[in-house]
Scaffold this motif. Structure first.
Motif, mmCIF file in Angstrom:
data_model
loop_
_atom_site.group_PDB
_atom_site.id
_atom_site.type_symbol
_atom_site.label_atom_id
_atom_site.label_comp_id
_atom_site.label_asym_id
_atom_site.label_seq_id
_atom_site.Cartn_x
_atom_site.Cartn_y
_atom_site.Cartn_z
ATOM 1 N N PHE A 193 0.854 -1.178 0.000
ATOM 2 C CA PHE A 193 0.000 0.000 0.000
ATOM 3 C C PHE A 193 0.893 1.232 0.000
ATOM 4 O O PHE A 193 1.748 1.384 0.857
ATOM 5 C CB PHE A 193 -0.876 -0.053 1.252
ATOM 6 N N THR A 194 0.744 2.074 -1.007
ATOM 7 C CA THR A 194 1.655 3.210 -1.113
ATOM 8 C C THR A 194 0.932 4.545 -1.005
ATOM 9 O O THR A 194 1.487 5.582 -1.367
ATOM 10 C CB THR A 194 2.406 3.172 -2.451
ATOM 11 N N GLY A 195 -0.303 4.503 -0.547
ATOM 12 C CA GLY A 195 -1.028 5.761 -0.390
ATOM 13 C C GLY A 195 -1.201 6.478 -1.711
ATOM 14 O O GLY A 195 -1.558 5.864 -2.717
ATOM 15 N N LEU A 196 -0.900 7.767 -1.711
ATOM 16 C CA LEU A 196 -1.170 8.570 -2.900
ATOM 17 C C LEU A 196 0.043 8.673 -3.823
ATOM 18 O O LEU A 196 0.086 9.540 -4.694
ATOM 19 C CB LEU A 196 -1.630 9.964 -2.476
ATOM 20 N N ASP A 197 1.026 7.769 -3.641
ATOM 21 C CA ASP A 197 2.243 7.846 -4.452
ATOM 22 C C ASP A 197 1.962 7.856 -5.946
ATOM 23 O O ASP A 197 2.572 8.599 -6.705
ATOM 24 C CB ASP A 197 3.175 6.667 -4.128
ATOM 25 N N ASN A 198 1.008 6.971 -6.363
ATOM 26 C CA ASN A 198 0.687 6.904 -7.789
ATOM 27 C C ASN A 198 0.179 8.244 -8.301
ATOM 28 O O ASN A 198 0.505 8.665 -9.414
ATOM 29 C CB ASN A 198 -0.374 5.839 -8.047
ATOM 30 N N TYR A 199 -0.619 8.922 -7.489
ATOM 31 C CA TYR A 199 -1.183 10.204 -7.917
ATOM 32 C C TYR A 199 -0.099 11.273 -7.954
ATOM 33 O O TYR A 199 -0.076 12.129 -8.849
ATOM 34 C CB TYR A 199 -2.331 10.601 -6.994
ATOM 35 N N GLN A 200 0.810 11.183 -6.970
ATOM 36 C CA GLN A 200 1.960 12.087 -6.952
ATOM 37 C C GLN A 200 2.756 11.925 -8.248
ATOM 38 O O GLN A 200 3.082 12.892 -8.936
ATOM 39 C CB GLN A 200 2.840 11.732 -5.741
ATOM 40 N N ARG A 201 3.012 10.664 -8.589
ATOM 41 C CA ARG A 201 3.796 10.364 -9.782
ATOM 42 C C ARG A 201 3.078 10.861 -11.040
ATOM 43 O O ARG A 201 3.700 11.393 -11.968
ATOM 44 C CB ARG A 201 3.998 8.855 -9.846
ATOM 45 N N MET A 202 1.759 10.688 -11.026
ATOM 46 C CA MET A 202 0.955 11.094 -12.173
ATOM 47 C C MET A 202 1.115 12.586 -12.440
ATOM 48 O O MET A 202 1.257 13.028 -13.581
ATOM 49 C CB MET A 202 -0.511 10.771 -11.863
ATOM 50 N N ILE A 203 1.103 13.365 -11.348
ATOM 51 C CA ILE A 203 1.190 14.821 -11.494
ATOM 52 C C ILE A 203 2.523 15.217 -12.117
ATOM 53 O O ILE A 203 2.618 16.203 -12.850
ATOM 54 C CB ILE A 203 0.990 15.491 -10.114
ATOM 55 N N GLU A 204 3.562 14.400 -11.858
ATOM 56 C CA GLU A 204 4.883 14.746 -12.393
ATOM 57 C C GLU A 204 5.177 14.057 -13.721
ATOM 58 O O GLU A 204 6.260 14.219 -14.272
ATOM 59 C CB GLU A 204 5.964 14.351 -11.368
ATOM 60 N N ASP A 205 4.223 13.279 -14.209
ATOM 61 C CA ASP A 205 4.454 12.483 -15.411
ATOM 62 C C ASP A 205 4.075 13.277 -16.665
ATOM 63 O O ASP A 205 2.904 13.538 -16.916
ATOM 64 C CB ASP A 205 3.623 11.192 -15.313
ATOM 65 N N ASP A 206 5.077 13.654 -17.455
ATOM 66 C CA ASP A 206 4.801 14.461 -18.645
ATOM 67 C C ASP A 206 3.926 13.733 -19.649
ATOM 68 O O ASP A 206 3.057 14.325 -20.281
ATOM 69 C CB ASP A 206 6.119 14.864 -19.321
ATOM 70 N N LYS A 207 4.177 12.430 -19.808
ATOM 71 C CA LYS A 207 3.396 11.673 -20.784
ATOM 72 C C LYS A 207 1.926 11.625 -20.378
ATOM 73 O O LYS A 207 1.034 11.626 -21.208
ATOM 74 C CB LYS A 207 3.961 10.251 -20.938
ATOM 75 N N PHE A 208 1.699 11.562 -19.052
ATOM 76 C CA PHE A 208 0.320 11.602 -18.579
ATOM 77 C C PHE A 208 -0.342 12.911 -18.981
ATOM 78 O O PHE A 208 -1.473 12.936 -19.459
ATOM 79 C CB PHE A 208 0.271 11.433 -17.052
ATOM 80 N N TRP A 209 0.379 14.008 -18.817
ATOM 81 C CA TRP A 209 -0.214 15.304 -19.150
ATOM 82 C C TRP A 209 -0.422 15.454 -20.645
ATOM 83 O O TRP A 209 -1.412 16.046 -21.086
ATOM 84 C CB TRP A 209 0.633 16.444 -18.574
ATOM 85 N N ASP A 210 0.535 14.914 -21.445
ATOM 86 C CA ASP A 210 0.333 14.946 -22.898
ATOM 87 C C ASP A 210 -0.952 14.228 -23.278
ATOM 88 O O ASP A 210 -1.749 14.717 -24.085
ATOM 89 C CB ASP A 210 1.520 14.274 -23.616
ATOM 90 N N SER A 211 -1.141 13.036 -22.671
ATOM 91 C CA SER A 211 -2.347 12.271 -22.972
ATOM 92 C C SER A 211 -3.586 13.035 -22.528
ATOM 93 O O SER A 211 -4.603 13.065 -23.224
ATOM 94 C CB SER A 211 -2.336 10.927 -22.259
ATOM 95 N N THR A 212 -3.500 13.672 -21.351
ATOM 96 C CA THR A 212 -4.645 14.419 -20.845
ATOM 97 C C THR A 212 -4.994 15.566 -21.781
ATOM 98 O O THR A 212 -6.169 15.807 -22.070
ATOM 99 C CB THR A 212 -4.345 14.966 -19.440
ATOM 100 N N VAL A 213 -3.948 16.277 -22.240
ATOM 101 C CA VAL A 213 -4.203 17.400 -23.141
ATOM 102 C C VAL A 213 -4.902 16.899 -24.408
ATOM 103 O O VAL A 213 -5.879 17.496 -24.870
ATOM 104 C CB VAL A 213 -2.884 18.126 -23.484
ATOM 105 N N ASN A 214 -4.406 15.789 -24.960
ATOM 106 C CA ASN A 214 -5.050 15.241 -26.155
ATOM 107 C C ASN A 214 -6.494 14.849 -25.876
ATOM 108 O O ASN A 214 -7.392 15.122 -26.673
ATOM 109 C CB ASN A 214 -4.281 14.023 -26.659
ATOM 110 N N SER A 215 -6.719 14.200 -24.731
ATOM 111 C CA SER A 215 -8.084 13.794 -24.385
ATOM 112 C C SER A 215 -8.982 15.011 -24.223
ATOM 113 O O SER A 215 -10.133 15.014 -24.661
ATOM 114 C CB SER A 215 -8.089 12.980 -23.089
ATOM 115 N N LEU A 216 -8.455 16.057 -23.569
ATOM 116 C CA LEU A 216 -9.254 17.265 -23.370
ATOM 117 C C LEU A 216 -9.579 17.933 -24.698
ATOM 118 O O LEU A 216 -10.695 18.424 -24.907
ATOM 119 C CB LEU A 216 -8.514 18.252 -22.461
ATOM 120 N N LEU A 217 -8.580 17.920 -25.590
ATOM 121 C CA LEU A 217 -8.800 18.497 -26.913
ATOM 122 C C LEU A 217 -9.966 17.798 -27.604
ATOM 123 O O LEU A 217 -10.879 18.441 -28.140
ATOM 124 C CB LEU A 217 -7.522 18.332 -27.745
#
Lengths: 308, 339
Positions: free
Chosen positions: B88-112
């Motif tokens: 159990f790592t708590g919110l580590d995955n979410y922390q990592r997500m916020i710093e993950d550039d590829k995640f944000w690229d995908s989010t931007v594309n999805s939002l578009l």
């Protein structure tokens, strides 16, 4: 073709190109002319989109009838002679026949199961009051709000634990489970509209609940069952995401959309697209025939999905 | 429905056993003792309800509800998916997500896609539906089923809806290919300079996906909006006409308000489709050169063996869907127009 014929009810000829703008401020005496202009205006857009919508599909069908080399030389050409080589190649070597059979088997199980389980649950929820009715109804319809991707990873391991991963049974049961929310939602509202007197009369005549359901309510609900049946038929036949994740064992077990996507990758190495076009054509034609025959039901069945 | 009518005598243990047995076995094996009891009708009905709900509920709970609940839990762990153990790592995955550039690229594309696909598709759908329905209507004549051939148009437009999205992706992947129809077509009409070596490889990939997404859904909305437009009584159009309203005014003042409910639900539906777009990206874009949220989730889970992180992305996708639906429901709310 009837598409391009002008309106027989239109008693003024279409006006010239000068008035092609939207006639927003025409005086009363110009209205008929304006209607004609709009008619031309409307038809040109309608025809344009018809070409846009049908063009890619037609192109694939035409290309599937031409040898690969011809398509490369002139992508817009028409077939000089009908060549069925692509089709036989696709059906046997490229496994399209196998994928079609896989799809049919899965669909036979999943569609039957969805309709049966969906209508059973919906009937009970719609026609009987009992404690927890509302909760069960909300549980089912709540599933509509969640993107399937949220469940995908755990679902993979749930199936794995049951030994259902990469099996047809697994696909069938997952198709059923993920079709239940909308099927139940749709059929509950449909069963509610049926007259209650018939049900009471059946009970007075001594019919059991089960018998009332199968022999009286199901036949009465036929229009609703057909609509949702078509909806599920197309949804499950065309399903791509679930098999892409849950049916990845043997490539021979692929269902049709999955198989075609894999075929595209494979043909990319071989550099022969003819079989791919033929495969795509073969996968579209049965659906096209069903669709054109039952267009009204298909359209109402599918658009019902957006009105949930 | 209450358990048993008040004032009824309590069951003896033996009766209770018999009633339980009767509940669990098919009706034909109901013991006579129970069948003759006046509480049998109630039991019969409850038994029917329980039996009919049991199987659908069981399947639904195991394969739909439980994975959804598990997803929230696994998003808090470092589970790889292939080992039985995880911490159990708590919110580590979410922390990592916020710093993950590829995640944000995908989010931007999805939002578009989320913003533009409904806008373009619904606008085109409304426009064409209006043309189909009102375009051919004889001025002052009211009624009528729309332009001649309106049925043919609708059948043709709707066709992309009945073929698999994977097949659509295959067709368009060929059209976008370096020697595909798009490049050849551009060359043929003298726009050779617009040709691209690779439509799906570079930064235009997301626009290509957007185009296909809109293409495949416009017909759906033409049919959907046609149905709701044709339910508007002809007298309203006549009244608008008598008041001197032109076609554009009629559309914005009469047709659009009266179909608004359909437009809004259609918008939400299209947004949800746009947030998916997995099949298009997975089939069309080679090696996922461009990602949307679902395709990024797929890679993380099934290629990189990061099931925990992938479910966290799933939770993000879910929240995005939820926010979108809520915003649409609040923003788009209007007084309902009664006809």
């Amino acid at each position: 073709m009837s598409v391009t014929s002008t309106d027989p009810r239109q008693d003024s000829p279409p006006a010239g190109p000068g008035g092609a703008g939207p006639p927003t401020d025409d005086g009363p005496e110009r209205r008929d002319v304006a209607g004609g202009v709009l008619n031309v205006f409307a038809h040109s857009f309608l025809v344009l989109w018809a070409l846009m919508a049908a063009g890619p599909v037609l192109w694939v069908v035409i290309s599937s009838l031409r040898p690969h080399a011809d398509v490369v030389a002139d992508p817009f050409g028409l077939p000089t002679e009908l060549s069925w080589d692509n089709f036989s190649h696709a059906w046997t070597n490229a496994n399209i026949g196998r994928y079609t059979v896989n799809s049919l088997i899965v669909l036979a199980g999943s569609l039957t199961g969805t309709m049966l389980l969906g209508s059973m649950a919906a009937y009970v929820l719609a026609r009987y009051s009992f404690r927890g009715n509302r909760a069960v109804y909300l549980l089912f319809t709540g599933g509509l709000m969640f993107p399937v991707f949220l469940a995908l990873v755990p679902l993979f391991f749930v199936l794995n634990n049951f030994g259902l991963l990469n099996t047809r049974q697994g696909l069938i049961i997952v198709y059923i489970a993920y079709s239940l929310p909308f099927t139940t939602f749709f059929l509950v509202s449909f069963f509610r509209t049926l007259p209650g007197g018939v049900q009471e009369a059946a009970a007075l005549d001594g019919a059991s609940h089960t018998r009332t359901f199968f022999q009286i309510m199901m036949p009465m609900a036929r229009p609703g069952l057909i609509s949702i049946g078509i909806f599920n038929f197309l949804g499950q036949w065309n399903q791509f995401v679930l098999p892409r994740v849950l049916n990845v064992g043997d490539s021979d077990d692929a269902v049709l959309p999955q198989g075609l996507a894999a075929l595209m990758v494979q043909q990319g190495y071989e550099g022969d697209w003819g079989a791919l076009y033929a495969g795509v054509t073969m996968s579209m034609l049965p659906v096209l025939v069903v669709y054109v025959t039952f267009q009204r039901q298909v359209q109402s069945g599918l658009t019902a999905g957006a009105l949930r | 429905m209450k358990d048993s009518p008040r004032g009824q005598e309590r069951l003896t243990p033996r009766d209770r056993l018999l009633f339980t047995v009767a509940f669990l076995v098919p009706p034909r094996f109901t013991p006579d003792r129970v069948r003759r009891d006046r509480r049998y009708r109630k039991l019969d009905q409850r038994r029917f309800i329980a039996w009919f709900l049991a199987l659908p509920l069981l399947v639904y709970l195991i394969f739909v509800v439980s994975p959804f609940l598990q997803a929230f839990f696994y998003s808090l762990t470092d589970w790889t998916g292939y080992s039985a153990t995880y911490t159990f790592t708590g919110l580590d995955n979410y922390q990592r997500m916020i710093e993950d550039d590829k995640f944000w690229d995908s989010t931007v594309n999805s939002l578009l896609l989320l913003v533009l696909a409904p806008l373009i598709t619904l606008a085109l759908g409304l426009f064409l539906a209006y043309m189909v329905n009102v375009g051919g209507r004889r001025v002052g004549g009211g009624g009528g089923g729309g332009v001649p051939g309106s049925r043919v148009y609708k059948v043709v437009y709707f066709f992309p809806q009945v073929i698999s999205i994977a097949v659509i992706a295959v067709i368009w992947a060929r059209i976008y290919s370096p020697t595909g129809l798009l490049n050849e077509g551009l060359g043929a009409v003298g726009l050779g300079s617009w040709e691209r070596e690779s439509w799906l490889g570079g930064e235009v990939a997301v626009w290509c996906v957007l185009a296909v997404l809109c293409w495949s859904f416009v017909g759906f909305y033409v049919v959907l909006f046609s149905a709701s437009m044709s339910s508007i009584p002809g007298e309203i159009y006549e009244a608008a006409l008598l008041d001197g309203a032109g076609r554009a005014v009629t559309f914005f003042r009469v047709t659009l308000p009266l179909t608004w409910d359909t437009v809004r639900t259609g918008w939400i539906y299209m947004g949800i489709q746009a947030l998916d777009a997995f099949a298009l990206v997975d089939v069309m874009v080679p090696e996922h050169g461009m990602d949307v949220l679902p395709s990024y989730l797929f890679e993380k889970a099934f290629r990189d063996a990061q099931a925990g992180y992938a479910t966290a992305i799933g939770v993000a996708l879910f929240l995005l869907t939820l926010v979108f639906a809520l915003v649409m429901m609040l923003v788009g709310r209007r007084e309902r127009v009664e006809l």
